[in-house]
Scaffold this motif. Structure first.
Motif, PDB file in Angstrom:
ATOM      1  N   LEU A 131     111.148   0.637  40.707  1.00  0.00           N
ATOM      2  CA  LEU A 131     110.114  -0.257  40.175  1.00  0.00           C
ATOM      3  C   LEU A 131     108.831   0.484  39.795  1.00  0.00           C
ATOM      4  O   LEU A 131     107.884  -0.137  39.306  1.00  0.00           O
ATOM      5  CB  LEU A 131     109.791  -1.366  41.182  1.00  0.00           C
ATOM      6  N   ASP A 132     108.805   1.800  40.011  1.00  0.00           N
ATOM      7  CA  ASP A 132     107.583   2.560  39.751  1.00  0.00           C
ATOM      8  C   ASP A 132     107.152   2.477  38.290  1.00  0.00           C
ATOM      9  O   ASP A 132     105.958   2.408  37.983  1.00  0.00           O
ATOM     10  CB  ASP A 132     107.780   4.033  40.143  1.00  0.00           C
ATOM     11  N   ALA A 133     108.126   2.502  37.370  1.00  0.00           N
ATOM     12  CA  ALA A 133     107.793   2.453  35.944  1.00  0.00           C
ATOM     13  C   ALA A 133     107.114   1.130  35.589  1.00  0.00           C
ATOM     14  O   ALA A 133     106.124   1.108  34.839  1.00  0.00           O
ATOM     15  CB  ALA A 133     109.050   2.654  35.099  1.00  0.00           C
ATOM     16  N   PHE A 134     107.620   0.025  36.137  1.00  0.00           N
ATOM     17  CA  PHE A 134     107.026  -1.278  35.851  1.00  0.00           C
ATOM     18  C   PHE A 134     105.625  -1.387  36.481  1.00  0.00           C
ATOM     19  O   PHE A 134     104.697  -1.917  35.864  1.00  0.00           O
ATOM     20  CB  PHE A 134     107.926  -2.390  36.379  1.00  0.00           C
ATOM     21  N   LYS A 135     105.483  -0.868  37.707  1.00  0.00           N
ATOM     22  CA  LYS A 135     104.176  -0.878  38.353  1.00  0.00           C
ATOM     23  C   LYS A 135     103.171  -0.039  37.567  1.00  0.00           C
ATOM     24  O   LYS A 135     101.996  -0.401  37.451  1.00  0.00           O
ATOM     25  CB  LYS A 135     104.303  -0.336  39.783  1.00  0.00           C
ATOM     26  N   CYS A 136     103.662   1.077  37.025  1.00  0.00           N
ATOM     27  CA  CYS A 136     102.782   1.971  36.275  1.00  0.00           C
ATOM     28  C   CYS A 136     102.252   1.302  35.006  1.00  0.00           C
ATOM     29  O   CYS A 136     101.083   1.446  34.661  1.00  0.00           O
ATOM     30  CB  CYS A 136     103.544   3.249  35.910  1.00  0.00           C
ATOM     31  N   VAL A 137     103.101   0.552  34.335  1.00  0.00           N
ATOM     32  CA  VAL A 137     102.697  -0.103  33.091  1.00  0.00           C
ATOM     33  C   VAL A 137     101.684  -1.208  33.342  1.00  0.00           C
ATOM     34  O   VAL A 137     100.736  -1.383  32.562  1.00  0.00           O
ATOM     35  CB  VAL A 137     103.938  -0.664  32.358  1.00  0.00           C
ATOM     36  N   PHE A 138     101.839  -1.930  34.445  1.00  0.00           N
ATOM     37  CA  PHE A 138     101.005  -3.108  34.686  1.00  0.00           C
ATOM     38  C   PHE A 138      99.877  -2.879  35.689  1.00  0.00           C
ATOM     39  O   PHE A 138      99.140  -3.819  36.009  1.00  0.00           O
ATOM     40  CB  PHE A 138     101.874  -4.276  35.159  1.00  0.00           C
ATOM     41  N   LYS A 139      99.719  -1.654  36.173  1.00  0.00           N
ATOM     42  CA  LYS A 139      98.656  -1.429  37.160  1.00  0.00           C
ATOM     43  C   LYS A 139      97.279  -1.463  36.482  1.00  0.00           C
ATOM     44  O   LYS A 139      97.154  -1.248  35.275  1.00  0.00           O
ATOM     45  CB  LYS A 139      98.878  -0.095  37.873  1.00  0.00           C
ATOM     46  N   LYS A 140      96.246  -1.718  37.278  1.00  0.00           N
ATOM     47  CA  LYS A 140      94.889  -1.803  36.757  1.00  0.00           C
ATOM     48  C   LYS A 140      94.404  -0.432  36.321  1.00  0.00           C
ATOM     49  O   LYS A 140      94.598   0.564  37.011  1.00  0.00           O
ATOM     50  CB  LYS A 140      93.961  -2.368  37.829  1.00  0.00           C
ATOM     51  N   ARG A 141      93.774  -0.379  35.130  1.00  0.00           N
ATOM     52  CA  ARG A 141      93.296   0.886  34.581  1.00  0.00           C
ATOM     53  C   ARG A 141      91.852   0.747  34.123  1.00  0.00           C
ATOM     54  O   ARG A 141      91.323  -0.361  34.020  1.00  0.00           O
ATOM     55  CB  ARG A 141      94.177   1.329  33.404  1.00  0.00           C
ATOM     56  N   GLY A 151      88.654   0.371  31.955  1.00  0.00           N
ATOM     57  CA  GLY A 151      88.326  -0.325  30.715  1.00  0.00           C
ATOM     58  C   GLY A 151      89.456  -1.237  30.255  1.00  0.00           C
ATOM     59  O   GLY A 151      90.000  -2.021  31.036  1.00  0.00           O
ATOM     60  N   SER A 152      89.796  -1.107  28.971  1.00  0.00           N
ATOM     61  CA  SER A 152      90.849  -1.958  28.402  1.00  0.00           C
ATOM     62  C   SER A 152      92.187  -1.233  28.281  1.00  0.00           C
ATOM     63  O   SER A 152      93.060  -1.665  27.537  1.00  0.00           O
ATOM     64  CB  SER A 152      90.413  -2.437  27.009  1.00  0.00           C
ATOM     65  N   LYS A 153      92.346  -0.132  29.023  1.00  0.00           N
ATOM     66  CA  LYS A 153      93.549   0.684  28.854  1.00  0.00           C
ATOM     67  C   LYS A 153      94.830  -0.077  29.222  1.00  0.00           C
ATOM     68  O   LYS A 153      95.852   0.083  28.579  1.00  0.00           O
ATOM     69  CB  LYS A 153      93.446   1.968  29.678  1.00  0.00           C
ATOM     70  N   ARG A 154      94.774  -0.889  30.288  1.00  0.00           N
ATOM     71  CA  ARG A 154      95.972  -1.628  30.668  1.00  0.00           C
ATOM     72  C   ARG A 154      96.373  -2.619  29.584  1.00  0.00           C
ATOM     73  O   ARG A 154      97.553  -2.709  29.216  1.00  0.00           O
ATOM     74  CB  ARG A 154      95.761  -2.371  31.992  1.00  0.00           C
ATOM     75  N   LEU A 155      95.409  -3.337  29.037  1.00  0.00           N
ATOM     76  CA  LEU A 155      95.707  -4.294  27.981  1.00  0.00           C
ATOM     77  C   LEU A 155      96.214  -3.575  26.732  1.00  0.00           C
ATOM     78  O   LEU A 155      97.183  -4.012  26.103  1.00  0.00           O
ATOM     79  CB  LEU A 155      94.459  -5.124  27.653  1.00  0.00           C
ATOM     80  N   ARG A 156      95.575  -2.459  26.380  1.00  0.00           N
ATOM     81  CA  ARG A 156      96.015  -1.713  25.195  1.00  0.00           C
ATOM     82  C   ARG A 156      97.416  -1.151  25.380  1.00  0.00           C
ATOM     83  O   ARG A 156      98.222  -1.139  24.451  1.00  0.00           O
ATOM     84  CB  ARG A 156      95.020  -0.585  24.887  1.00  0.00           C
TER      85      ARG A 156
END
Length: 527
Positions: A320-330, A332-337
């Motif tokens: 599940l690390d890949a999914f956590k990596c994509v959706f983790k808080k980053r 500025g707006s990096k997570r949304l981008r």
């Protein structure tokens, strides 16, 4: 300083201070910046860290020298143990490995479809020579429907195991290296090719159709296509400079398409000349060609803990690390981008997979293309993708220097226009004009992967591209199947409806890309 290290005669850059640290064979420069003009030629280093007669400088790939560490845009990377040569880290060996490995993978895919057809035909007509006759197959299209059904069974069995291994190996790439994860699918392709050669021989043609599932398990148990994607893109992203990222990723994508092109080009003539079993044995050898290439590849990671081993990182706990990596808080707006760029990528890739998966039926059966003209069509599209697109990227980066987002917006817009143009029968050469436009989608892929790199850390690339490979494999298959079903359903009303859906998907992709571009601009102006 240790007794083995003497810098008293060497000149150090003003930005580099070693006065407080002891230097040893495992020298750590993570807190110092090496000047491109730094000269160690007069200093004597230990046997494990020899810089004599070398000047540390950033080369064309944004790397620093042949050392225990290298620097890409301020990010210190650890060079892993070399197998043979002492070459600086570079994406070019990975490009060559991609050509060989992807060619072998696609040859196996074509061989499996041919084998399925021969087995299904033999079960019905009990005549192998008749089943291998190309004119006979045109008279029995119902056999093709059975082939598609069994090939979908193969895909459904392969995808879960492939995805599981891909997710487990993503942490291995980030923490240990890329060579082993890349070699595994090559080995799986070689073993499955040998198995195909055996069951394709005349004495085993009577074996039941479910025996192909052994091929499915063997090929997918070693990672298969998604692992190749994850490994090659994460490595190329790791060694690429920030100002050169889109070109490096575009060339990586192009190398995969060159492999597809070569696989499609050589398989048919060789099967016609020496038969399917012989081609399968040849492909087993082609599958192992990346091995000498990977010997030349200098592996790097961001993980400085050299005590890591595969037992620590290849675990079910990491799936599940890949999914956590994509959706983790980053920041500025990096997570949304990052999520918007995945939405954009998913839509444009589904459109591409659906269009290419249906091109044979639409062009040959509906538009009346001959097989030769259809081959010319595919070759033209391949040339545009593998030669023109990297060339355009190079010219843009070297001379025009537009923003990456601008290149992406133009490329996705061209793809949408291309899908709209193709079914317009009243427009002369609409097919050729349309393919010229939508073949430029490789530019969009290159920019998308560059944006993915900018939104994540260097030690997350394996996880990010594992998620990327899942999207490409899963939505590529479902997009192809779904749009093919749509084509069958609308064949009597308008056979170009599936291309309109491809255009709609591309417009959705464009909308997501516009949104993330606006976010980037807002962030830039706010800073």
């Amino acid at each position: 300083m240790s007794a083995d290290t003497d810098y008293s005669k060497g000149e150090l850059s003003s930005d580099t201070d070693y006065s407080k640290g002891e230097l040893s064979s495992d020298t750590d420069y993570s807190k110092g910046e090496l000047s491109a003009d730094t000269d160690y030629s007069k200093g004597e280093l230990s046997a494990d860290a020899d810089y004599s007669n070398r000047e540390l400088s950033a080369d064309a790939d944004g790397l620093i020298a042949n050392t225990g560490e290298c620097d890409t845009d301020g990010e210190v990377l650890v060079i892993k143990q070399r197998w043979c040569c002492h070459l600086p880290p570079s994406p070019y060996p990975m490009y060559l490995a991609n050509v060989f490995c992807i060619a072998a993978y696609y040859i196996n895919s074509l061989l499996l479809q041919d084998l399925l057809y021969n087995k299904i035909c033999y079960q019905k007509f009990q005549n192998l020579s008749l089943c291998t006759d190309s004119t006979f197959s045109t008279k029995h299209p119902e056999l093709q429907e059975v082939v598609v059904k069994w090939y979908n069974y193969h895909s459904a069995l392969s995808i879960p195991l492939t995805m599981l291994l891909n997710l487990m190996l993503s942490s291995y790439c980030d923490k240990i290296g890329h060579k082993l994860p890349y070699l595994l699918p090559c080995l799986g392709t070689a073993l499955s090719a040998v198995y195909l050669a055996v069951i394709a021989s005349p004495q085993f043609i009577t074996w039941p159709l479910p025996t192909i599932f052994v091929f499915s398990i063997v090929s997918s148990a070693f990672g298969s296509f998604p692992t190749i994607l994850m490994t090659s893109f994460s490595y190329c992203g790791l060694v690429a400079r920030v100002d050169n990222r889109s070109l490096v990723m575009g060339l990586c994508e192009a190398s995969i398409l060159v492999g597809v092109f070569i696989g499609n080009l050589i398989t048919g003539p060789i099967i016609d000349s020496i038969g399917l079993p012989s081609m399968a044995y040849i492909n087993a050898g082609i599958s192992l060609l990346p091995l000498p290439v990977l010997i030349l590849l200098t592996d790097v990671t961001t993980e400085a803990n050299l005590s890591n081993n595969w037992r620590n990182v290849v675990k079910l706990a990491h799936i599940l690390d890949a999914f956590k990596c994509v959706f983790k808080k980053r920041e500025g707006s990096k997570r949304l981008r990052l999520n918007l760029v995945f939405v954009s990528y998913t839509c444009i890739f589904m459109a591409s997979a659906g269009a290419s998966g249906n091109s044979f039926l639409y062009l040959v059966k509906s538009k009346g293309f001959s097989l030769t003209l259809y081959s010319v069509f595919n070759s033209y599209s391949a040339i545009l993708k593998t030669i023109s697109c990297p060339l355009i990227l190079y010219v843009c980066k070297r001379f025009i220097k537009p923003q990456e987002h601008t290149i992406g917006l133009v490329a996705i817009s061209c793809a949408a226009i291309g899908y709209i143009i193709v079914p317009i029968d009243i427009l002369p050469y609409s097919v050729w004009i349309g393919v010229t436009f939508f073949s430029l989608d490789l530019l969009a892929y290159a920019v998308i992967r560059s944006i993915q790199l900018s939104c994540c850390e260097k030690n997350e690339l394996g996880l990010i591209f594992a998620y990327d490979a899942i999207i490409q494999s899963t939505f590529g298959l479902t997009g192809s199947i779904g749009i093919k079903a749509l084509y069958s359903a609308t064949l009597t009303t308008w056979n170009g409806m599936y291309l309109a859906i491809c255009a709609l998907l591309t417009i959705i992709s464009l909308s997501a890309f516009v949104w993330l571009s606006l976010l980037k601009l807002r962030e830039k102006f706010s800073n």
